[in-house]
Scaffold this motif. Structure first.
Motif, PDB file in Angstrom:
ATOM      1  N   TYR A  42      -3.892   1.900  10.132  1.00  0.00           N
ATOM      2  CA  TYR A  42      -4.366   0.684   9.474  1.00  0.00           C
ATOM      3  C   TYR A  42      -3.736  -0.554  10.120  1.00  0.00           C
ATOM      4  CZ  TYR A  42      -7.048   2.669   5.593  1.00  0.00           C
ATOM      5  OH  TYR A  42      -8.010   3.278   4.838  1.00  0.00           O
ATOM      6  N   GLN A  72      -9.732  -3.449   2.408  1.00  0.00           N
ATOM      7  CA  GLN A  72      -8.543  -3.307   1.569  1.00  0.00           C
ATOM      8  C   GLN A  72      -7.607  -4.494   1.735  1.00  0.00           C
ATOM      9  OE1 GLN A  72      -6.690   0.609   1.271  1.00  0.00           O
ATOM     10  NE2 GLN A  72      -8.385   1.441   2.466  1.00  0.00           N
ATOM     11  N   GLN A 120      -0.654   4.639   7.775  1.00  0.00           N
ATOM     12  CA  GLN A 120      -0.185   3.258   7.790  1.00  0.00           C
ATOM     13  C   GLN A 120      -0.245   2.672   9.201  1.00  0.00           C
ATOM     14  OE1 GLN A 120      -0.245   2.306   4.604  1.00  0.00           O
ATOM     15  NE2 GLN A 120       1.833   1.537   4.503  1.00  0.00           N
ATOM     16  N   ARG A 162       0.830  -1.208   0.000  1.00  0.00           N
ATOM     17  CA  ARG A 162       0.000   0.000   0.000  1.00  0.00           C
ATOM     18  C   ARG A 162       0.863   1.256   0.000  1.00  0.00           C
ATOM     19  NH1 ARG A 162      -2.733   3.421   3.462  1.00  0.00           N
ATOM     20  NH2 ARG A 162      -4.861   3.919   2.809  1.00  0.00           N
ATOM     21  N   GLU A 171       2.427   1.631  -3.560  1.00  0.00           N
ATOM     22  CA  GLU A 171       1.500   1.968  -4.640  1.00  0.00           C
ATOM     23  C   GLU A 171       0.839   3.333  -4.446  1.00  0.00           C
ATOM     24  OE1 GLU A 171      -1.287  -1.206  -4.862  1.00  0.00           O
ATOM     25  OE2 GLU A 171       0.239  -2.732  -5.289  1.00  0.00           O
ATOM     26  N   PHE A 222      -6.653  -7.040  -1.362  1.00  0.00           N
ATOM     27  CA  PHE A 222      -5.262  -7.343  -1.677  1.00  0.00           C
ATOM     28  C   PHE A 222      -5.012  -8.847  -1.624  1.00  0.00           C
ATOM     29  CE2 PHE A 222      -0.854  -7.963  -0.142  1.00  0.00           C
ATOM     30  CZ  PHE A 222      -0.159  -7.358  -1.186  1.00  0.00           C
TER      31      PHE A 222
END
Length: 312
Positions: free
Chosen positions: A31, A83, A28, A17, A20, A87
Motif C-alpha cells: 500500500y 482507503q 502495508q 491502518r 486498527e 481516512f
C-alpha cells in the motif's frame, strides 16, 4: 519525489491502518508503494493528495493501464487510494472524497497453479541432495517438508521461531497475517526432517556460543535484517530445487507448494472448512477456489483417461 506533506499523509494512514486492522507488514509495504507512486504522479502534475480532484484520480488509473500493469495491481492501487481518501475525509484533511464510487478494473480470477503429488515427491527428493554440505541438505529438506506439510505462507515459514518445534510436537502454533494465530499439524516426514535439522542446528549453535556468537531464536537462522532466512533466498532455493527435480522453475514457487498442499488435501477428502483453518484464510470463499482446481483436474481425467473418451 512526493513532498513532506504526502509522506505524512501516507505514514499516518498506514500507522492507523496497522493499529486498527492489524494489517500484515507486506500488505502495508505494498500500500505504501502504491500511494508513493500516486503521490509522485500527482507532483509531476502540480497537484497533491490535498488538491487532487476526481478526474485526476481517473487519469492516474488510465496512466496505470497504459503502463501495462495487471488488473490485480491496478485494483490494489485504486483500493489504496480509496482507503487513503476515506481516512483523510474522516480525519478532516479533506471535505470531500475524490475516489468515492470510482469503479476499478476488477481482479481477474485465475485458478492457482499447483503440482501433482508425483512432482512434489520429486521436489522432496531433490531437496535432500541439492545442498553442498550436510547442513544445507538437512535445512532444505526441513524447509520443503514443513512447507508441504503445513501450507505455510513463505513469510510464516522462514520466520518460524525455533521454540515452536521444540519437543517433537504434533501441531505447531503459527502467527499469520495480522498477527492472527492458528494451529497446524505436522506430518511424520516433516517431524523427522525437523528433528534431524534441529540436532544439527543446535550443535552449530553450541559451537557458536563458545565463539561468542549469540544464539538465534529462529528455526532457520539467516543473515537477513530480521535474523532469519529471507523470503528472497527461499524463492531462489525453490527454483534451484525445481531445476534439479526436472520441473520447469517457472512452474514452482513457495506459493505453488502452498496450493499443492490445499489441493491434495481436498482431493483426499479433507473438509473445506478444515483447509480454510489450516491456510489461515479469513473467508471460506478464498478457500473455495481450490474446488475449481480439483474440478478442472477431474474433468481432465475424464476426458483423457476414460475408456470411452474421444480424441479431438
Amino acid at each position: 519525489m512526493p513532498d513532506a506533506e504526502a509522506s505524512r499523509w501516507i505514514s499516518t494512514f498506514l500507522d492507523a491502518r496497522a493499529a486498527e486492522l492489524g494489517a500484515a507488514r507486506n500488505t502495508q509495504l505494498a500500500y505504501g508503494r502504491d500511494l508513493m507512486d500516486f503521490a509522485d504522479w500527482l507532483a509531476r502534475k502540480g497537484a497533491s493528495f490535498a488538491t487532487a480532484a476526481r478526474d485526476m484520480v481517473e487519469d492516474y488509473l488510465v496512466h496505470c493501464d497504459a503502463q501495462g500493469l495487471s488488473k490485480a495491481t491496478r485494483a490494489r492501487r485504486l483500493s489504496s487510494i480509496r482507503q487513503l481518501y476515506r481516512f483523510a475525509f474522516e480525519e478532516g484533511w479533506r471535505t470531500d472524497n475524490p475516489a468515492l464510487r470510482l469503479s476499478g478494473p476488477g481482479k481477474a480470477q485465475s485458478l492457482p497453479k499447483t503440482l501433482t503429488e508425483a512432482e512434489v515427491t520429486r521436489l522432496m527428493d531433490a531437496a535432500k541432495v541439492r545442498g553442498r554440505n550436510p547442513e544445507d541438505r538437512l535445512r532444505d529438506t526441513a524447509l520443503f517438508e514443513l512447507l508441504y506439510a503445513t501450507g505455510l505462507r513463505v513469510t510464516e515459514l522462514v520466520s518460524l521461531p525455533v521454540a515452536a518445534v521444540r519437543g517433537d510436537p504434533r501441531m505447531i502454533l503459527v502467527k499469520g497475517k495480522g498477527d492472527k494465530e492458528r494451529m497446524v499439524p505436522l506430518s511424520t516426514p516433516a517431524r523427522t526432517a525437523l528433528a534431524a535439522w534441529l540436532a544439527h542446528r543446535d550443535a552449530a549453535e553450541d559451537e557458536g556460543r563458545k565463539a561468542g556468537r549469540p544464539p538465534s531464536r529462529h528455526l532457520f537462522p539467516g543473515d537477513g535484517r530480521e535474523g532469519h532466512l529471507t523470503r528472497q533466498y527461499f524463492h531462489s532455493l525453490v527454483k534451484d530445487v525445481s531445476v534439479l527435480a526436472g520441473i520447469p522453475p517457472s512452474h514452482v514457487t513457495p506459493h505453488v507448494l502452498r496450493h499443492a498442499f490445499a489441493t491434495h488435501l481436498l482431493a483426499h477428502g479433507a473438509d473445506l472448512r478444515v483447509i480454510q483453518t489450516l491456510l489461515g484464510h479469513a473467508d471460506v470463499a478464498t478457500t473455495e477456489i481450490y474446488t475449481h482446481v480439483l474440478d478442472d483436474h477431474l474433468k481432465e481425467l475424464v476426458l483423457t483417461r476414460h475408456p470411452l473418451a474421444r480424441k479431438g
